[in-house]
Design a protein around this motif. Structure first.
Motif, PDB file in Angstrom:
ATOM      1  N   LYS A 115     -31.386  20.261  34.954  1.00 56.59           N
ATOM      2  CA  LYS A 115     -31.955  21.186  33.977  1.00 56.59           C
ATOM      3  C   LYS A 115     -32.168  22.544  34.621  1.00 56.59           C
ATOM      4  O   LYS A 115     -32.250  22.668  35.845  1.00 56.59           O
ATOM      5  N   PHE A 116     -32.270  23.573  33.779  1.00 59.43           N
ATOM      6  CA  PHE A 116     -32.275  24.947  34.255  1.00 59.43           C
ATOM      7  C   PHE A 116     -33.437  25.735  33.659  1.00 59.43           C
ATOM      8  O   PHE A 116     -33.964  25.393  32.607  1.00 59.43           O
ATOM      9  N   ASP A 117     -33.762  26.828  34.343  1.00 56.56           N
ATOM     10  CA  ASP A 117     -34.790  27.742  33.842  1.00 56.56           C
ATOM     11  C   ASP A 117     -34.208  28.767  32.878  1.00 56.56           C
ATOM     12  O   ASP A 117     -34.902  29.251  31.984  1.00 56.56           O
ATOM     13  N   THR A 118     -32.938  29.105  33.086  1.00 55.13           N
ATOM     14  CA  THR A 118     -32.246  30.076  32.234  1.00 55.13           C
ATOM     15  C   THR A 118     -30.854  29.562  31.913  1.00 55.13           C
ATOM     16  O   THR A 118     -30.144  29.088  32.804  1.00 55.13           O
ATOM     17  N   ILE A 119     -30.481  29.666  30.640  1.00 56.91           N
ATOM     18  CA  ILE A 119     -29.107  29.364  30.228  1.00 56.91           C
ATOM     19  C   ILE A 119     -28.518  30.636  29.635  1.00 56.91           C
ATOM     20  O   ILE A 119     -29.113  31.251  28.747  1.00 56.91           O
ATOM     21  N   LEU A 120     -27.358  31.037  30.134  1.00 57.07           N
ATOM     22  CA  LEU A 120     -26.665  32.228  29.658  1.00 57.07           C
ATOM     23  C   LEU A 120     -25.516  31.862  28.741  1.00 57.07           C
ATOM     24  O   LEU A 120     -24.706  30.983  29.062  1.00 57.07           O
ATOM     25  N   LEU A 121     -25.425  32.534  27.597  1.00 55.47           N
ATOM     26  CA  LEU A 121     -24.254  32.436  26.729  1.00 55.47           C
ATOM     27  C   LEU A 121     -23.871  33.862  26.347  1.00 55.47           C
ATOM     28  O   LEU A 121     -24.278  34.371  25.299  1.00 55.47           O
TER      29      LEU A 121
END
Length: 237
Positions: A115-121
């Motif tokens: 899991k991540f703190d930030t997801i970029l799209l």
């Protein structure tokens, strides 16, 4: 590789074999050129909304649809732990050859790792939803990849501007039952054509409705120069 039109083009550019760009054809009867050098741009030549998104990244980052890895490379060079993800074999190969340490070859729906703190799209990455009725499914999956208090940074465009305006100021939109931001594309590169694929452009109000259905917050951050915008979606801490 013959079906991976996008990846083939990236590998050619990375290997110094740049001779032509990608041509895109859309269901809106639009033919456009996707310049390969643009896919290898650095931070200083990125649109302001992309720069803003990169500046807002924190913690561990998942770069969905990382392509050649330009966003991931910038973050990695800033000392941020970033993982690039792309379903194009050629894109993954290119990102790795540019020095991205963590790159995963996967469709976003097939990925269920850390899991991540930030997801970029970025670059209208939300377009992978394909259709408006698939957007909740995408958001639900992304939410499952976030740490508590995490954020999803996404840009998209309201393409209502592409339709004709009548004398009363309304837009002439085809009455086919589909959301006007649902577009089908085909890519062509060096005489090879991709299979048609669906791509979604979503206006902010529709995005906000979909995020709220998934118990995500939605914050409008800024506008771009051509009907595009950046938004931040979040989960409770």
């Amino acid at each position: 590789m013959t079906r991976d039109i996008f990846g083939r083009a990236l590998i050619d550019f990375q290997n110094g074999n740049y001779s032509e760009d990608i041509i895109t054809y859309s269901s809106l009867d639009e033919k456009d050129i996707l310049p390969l050098p643009y896919l290898f741009r650095d931070y200083d030549t990125m649109p302001l909304i992309e720069q803003k998104a990169l500046d807002l990244c924190r913690g561990t980052v998942l770069d969905v649809g990382c392509g050649s890895g330009s966003h991931s490379l910038y973050l990695q060079n800033k000392g941020i732990e970033v993982t690039g993800l792309d379903e194009s074999v050629g894109a993954v190969s290119t990102a790795k050859s540019r020095g991205i340490k963590n790159v995963i070859h996967s469709n976003i729906y097939d990925y269920s790792g850390m899991k991540f703190d930030t997801i970029l799209l970025l670059m209208n990455g939300v377009g992978i939803a394909g259709r408006l009725n698939e957007l909740p499914r995408l958001l639900d999956h992304l939410k499952g990849l976030l740490n508590p208090g995490g954020q999803i940074l996404v840009d998209s465009s309201d393409i209502i501007y592409m339709f004709e305006v009548d004398d009363d100021g309304g837009y002439w939109i085809p009455d086919n039952g589909n959301y006007y931001g649902e577009v089908q594309f085909t890519m062509e590169y060096k005489g090879l054509k991709s299979a048609p694929f669906d791509w979604l452009y979503v206006d902010y109000n529709q995005l906000k409705q979909a995020t709220e259905q998934q118990n995500l917050s939605c914050e409008f951050l800024c506008e771009g120069t051509h009907y595009d915008y950046l938004a931040r979606l979040g989960t409770p801490p």
